[in-house]
Design a protein around this motif. Sequence first.
Motif, PDB file in Angstrom:
ATOM      1  N   TRP A 153       0.825  -1.211   0.000  1.00 30.26           N
ATOM      2  CA  TRP A 153       0.000   0.000   0.000  1.00 30.26           C
ATOM      3  C   TRP A 153       0.865   1.271   0.000  1.00 30.26           C
ATOM      4  O   TRP A 153       0.421   2.330   0.384  1.00 30.26           O
ATOM      5  CB  TRP A 153      -0.995  -0.014   1.161  1.00 30.26           C
ATOM      6  CG  TRP A 153      -0.425   0.071   2.559  1.00 30.26           C
ATOM      7  CD1 TRP A 153      -0.375   1.186   3.352  1.00 30.26           C
ATOM      8  CD2 TRP A 153       0.146  -0.982   3.341  1.00 30.26           C
ATOM      9  NE1 TRP A 153       0.192   0.886   4.573  1.00 30.26           N
ATOM     10  CE2 TRP A 153       0.525  -0.438   4.596  1.00 30.26           C
ATOM     11  CE3 TRP A 153       0.388  -2.343   3.107  1.00 30.26           C
ATOM     12  CZ2 TRP A 153       1.130  -1.200   5.604  1.00 30.26           C
ATOM     13  CZ3 TRP A 153       0.992  -3.088   4.128  1.00 30.26           C
ATOM     14  CH2 TRP A 153       1.355  -2.529   5.341  1.00 30.26           C
ATOM     15  N   ALA A 210      -0.809   3.695  -2.267  1.00 27.54           N
ATOM     16  CA  ALA A 210      -2.248   3.930  -2.017  1.00 27.54           C
ATOM     17  C   ALA A 210      -2.418   5.178  -1.160  1.00 27.54           C
ATOM     18  O   ALA A 210      -1.690   5.382  -0.202  1.00 27.54           O
ATOM     19  CB  ALA A 210      -2.862   2.719  -1.330  1.00 27.54           C
ATOM     20  N   ASP A 211      -3.345   6.018  -1.531  1.00 26.95           N
ATOM     21  CA  ASP A 211      -3.538   7.225  -0.729  1.00 26.95           C
ATOM     22  C   ASP A 211      -5.001   7.397  -0.352  1.00 26.95           C
ATOM     23  O   ASP A 211      -5.888   6.724  -0.868  1.00 26.95           O
ATOM     24  CB  ASP A 211      -3.025   8.469  -1.467  1.00 26.95           C
ATOM     25  CG  ASP A 211      -3.443   8.453  -2.924  1.00 26.95           C
ATOM     26  OD1 ASP A 211      -4.408   7.736  -3.255  1.00 26.95           O
ATOM     27  OD2 ASP A 211      -2.779   9.139  -3.735  1.00 26.95           O
ATOM     28  N   ARG A 269      -6.073   3.861   1.000  1.00 24.09           N
ATOM     29  CA  ARG A 269      -5.198   3.528   2.114  1.00 24.09           C
ATOM     30  C   ARG A 269      -6.032   3.199   3.353  1.00 24.09           C
ATOM     31  O   ARG A 269      -5.786   2.215   4.054  1.00 24.09           O
ATOM     32  CB  ARG A 269      -4.306   4.743   2.387  1.00 24.09           C
ATOM     33  CG  ARG A 269      -3.178   4.502   3.336  1.00 24.09           C
ATOM     34  CD  ARG A 269      -2.375   5.793   3.532  1.00 24.09           C
ATOM     35  NE  ARG A 269      -1.172   5.493   4.287  1.00 24.09           N
ATOM     36  CZ  ARG A 269      -0.072   4.998   3.761  1.00 24.09           C
ATOM     37  NH1 ARG A 269       0.008   4.785   2.459  1.00 24.09           N
ATOM     38  NH2 ARG A 269       0.966   4.718   4.521  1.00 24.09           N
ATOM     39  N   TYR A 316      -7.765  -0.110   2.973  1.00 23.74           N
ATOM     40  CA  TYR A 316      -6.864  -1.224   3.226  1.00 23.74           C
ATOM     41  C   TYR A 316      -6.625  -1.409   4.719  1.00 23.74           C
ATOM     42  O   TYR A 316      -6.782  -2.502   5.268  1.00 23.74           O
ATOM     43  CB  TYR A 316      -5.525  -1.064   2.505  1.00 23.74           C
ATOM     44  CG  TYR A 316      -4.630  -2.222   2.870  1.00 23.74           C
ATOM     45  CD1 TYR A 316      -4.921  -3.499   2.403  1.00 23.74           C
ATOM     46  CD2 TYR A 316      -3.570  -2.067   3.759  1.00 23.74           C
ATOM     47  CE1 TYR A 316      -4.184  -4.592   2.806  1.00 23.74           C
ATOM     48  CE2 TYR A 316      -2.826  -3.158   4.172  1.00 23.74           C
ATOM     49  CZ  TYR A 316      -3.134  -4.418   3.687  1.00 23.74           C
ATOM     50  OH  TYR A 316      -2.425  -5.511   4.103  1.00 23.74           O
ATOM     51  N   ASP A 365       5.558   0.257   3.891  1.00 24.45           N
ATOM     52  CA  ASP A 365       4.120  -0.001   3.768  1.00 24.45           C
ATOM     53  C   ASP A 365       3.837  -1.209   2.870  1.00 24.45           C
ATOM     54  O   ASP A 365       3.085  -1.140   1.886  1.00 24.45           O
ATOM     55  CB  ASP A 365       3.397   1.247   3.244  1.00 24.45           C
ATOM     56  CG  ASP A 365       3.280   2.307   4.323  1.00 24.45           C
ATOM     57  OD1 ASP A 365       3.585   1.997   5.504  1.00 24.45           O
ATOM     58  OD2 ASP A 365       2.916   3.452   4.007  1.00 24.45           O
ATOM     59  N   LEU A 425      -3.392   0.195  -4.570  1.00 21.51           N
ATOM     60  CA  LEU A 425      -3.061  -0.923  -3.698  1.00 21.51           C
ATOM     61  C   LEU A 425      -2.702  -2.116  -4.575  1.00 21.51           C
ATOM     62  O   LEU A 425      -3.430  -2.435  -5.512  1.00 21.51           O
ATOM     63  CB  LEU A 425      -4.268  -1.264  -2.815  1.00 21.51           C
ATOM     64  CG  LEU A 425      -4.105  -2.474  -1.894  1.00 21.51           C
ATOM     65  CD1 LEU A 425      -3.057  -2.208  -0.816  1.00 21.51           C
ATOM     66  CD2 LEU A 425      -5.445  -2.851  -1.255  1.00 21.51           C
TER      67      LEU A 425
END
Lengths: 356, 356
Positions: free
Chosen positions: A225, A228-229, A233, A236, A277, A318
């Motif tokens: 991740w 991923a924002d 995020r 997740y 992450d 992701l």
Amino acid sequence: MESSIDKHLVCPRRLSRRVADDYQPPFPLFVARAAEDLKQVVMAYFGIQYQGQDKKPAALAALRKIVDLFAGNDGPLSYDLTHHVDAYGYDNLIAVAYWRDPAAHCRWLRSTAVAGWWDSDERLADGIGYFREIVSPRAEQYETLFTHAQAEKYQGVGAIMDSASGEIQEHGYWGSMRDRIPISQTDWMSPSGDLEILSGDPRRGGRVTVRGHDNIALIRSGQDWREADGAERELYLSEMEPPLRQGMDFVRDNGPAIGCYSNRYVRNIDLDGNLMDETYDIGYWRSLAHLERWAESHPSHLKIFVTFFRVITGLQKLRLYHEVSVFDLSDQLYEYINCHSNTGMLRDASIQAMAA
Amino acid sequence: MESSIDKHLVCPRRLSRRVADDYQPPFPLFVARAAEDLKQVVMAYFGIQYQGQDKKPAALAALRKIVDLFAGNDGPLSYDLTHHVDAYGYDNLIAVAYWRDPAAHCRWLRSTAVAGWWDSDERLADGIGYFREIVSPRAEQYETLFTHAQAEKYQGVGAIMDSASGEIQEHGYWGSMRDRIPISQTDWMSPSGDLEILSGDPRRGGRVTVRGHDNIALIRSGQDWREADGAERELYLSEMEPPLRQGMDFVRDNGPAIGCYSNRYVRNIDLDGNLMDETYDIGYWRSLAHLERWAESHPSHLKIFVTFFRVITGLQKLRLYHEVSVFDLSDQLYEYINCHSNTGMLRDASIQAMAA
């Protein structure tokens, strides 16, 4: 749409797939492809085990030493580093490395630098534990699966392969993992024999080696991740990670009952031990069938699966992936130095030794 | 342990089972067995549809009429009666009857008493709707599954078979339903064609007939808590029934998206319409594969499945069973008289007709 089994690995079937030729998966997934010259790969997990923060500097130094060794002649084409705390409260660092050529790996492993370091009596006196679990599936003995088609970002064994496939057909149904492994065209991948302590005594520490058996199955199942924002995020971390962790802990703690020899849910780190992450699970199972039964029937995995199915089509950054391999007995090496007696294969090797 | 496929139905395989010969199911289940003379059965669902309590006496009278007809020459060997309210608020009574000999069924259906009653113009003027859905799987086209081994208590098609098996091997994994159907040894049971309105117009009422297609799959999945008492009864009603009802409603209401043509969750009744402590679901699917995909991946079914797996080994008096069949096009008959346009096969036959 294409088969997950690459053209040069297709052979006349003795066993059929679970789905008919007109099967349509519910969303796109991809696999890593490699040219025909890839005949067998090596997946080598080098571990360092310690207890107490005072041992952390020595553990990190050992990790750097292993990474230094990777840089030598015939070293791996790719590696990554992880940390996890096991069920017994021990910290573990692992450097996992991938070779595309077993001969190169063999030369590396036997090199003075590597063998001299591993075999040295100094390893017994470092105040930390070591392990190495090295397995080598042939091209027809493993499969991969990715939510993304950017091969340059492929993790695990995918990092030493050549490209990404198009959308593949064999996914979205139970049994698709088996159907993606090329040898499933002709072979049930049934386990033969039990784990066995080859030398040493896990209760006394020191050096212990474990003999595996045919068709032990290894799954590496990853989550990335980093890119991923915002909402993704949050999705997740709040919805996907908790049931995942719960399921992985269940498998770790209930292995003997379900046929899982060892399960480690690990987090990627950098060389200084800083958390990244990215996580993955590393699970050794008595057989692919044992892994299948747990995955498709146990609430702890069905919860993960249902969440994945619900969110998969909305994922942007992701990245999820897995790789699953089976091995011949002769393509496995499990060695432990001063590790606690439930580390890796030691737990069930001891149980099976007592039962025998 | 024995195969669910009876010895006389075993043939050289073109397709393999999903599991290896050493597969061990996690708990015992049983199937119904029949002697070799059983070549094909008939499952005939006779429905009565009405709206408003004032129509109930006429509906119950019609149900009694059908049961009277069952008692005639060449009548069925077994039948049961049910009630359900469908998604559109209509009450429906169904008498389902089973024949072991399709020729006897055919003579019965064409008898003056039966044909005269069904074909009469009076049926159009009764103020209630009628339907009949009659399907005839050959012995190799259906399977059964029971939590109990007392053949004298077998419901559905099991009631016209001869005995109970010992513990069978093919259950406890996704794909076992397919593996239990003997024709799966050689055939994918793929659907061919679409539903078609053969005559009439569902929007105008009157008589409408629907043509099916090869390999429509029918599941009857039953629950019998008549003998369950105390804690087991409470377990069924509070923990098992609610997710079951939720899942069955989902399938009923989302059929076109998942490939389910018709789904009825019905409750057994006596001839006076009194409710009994028995229910079952009757689901027609476009194909066995569509049923498989929903069952193994949709949260609404996984919830049912997980609960079942959790409690199965503790069940004493609660009886669960199912039967799943596929049919050749020519072994299906779907007829409706003054039913609403979303009854049974009518809904999706109309959708598919508009799409064509």
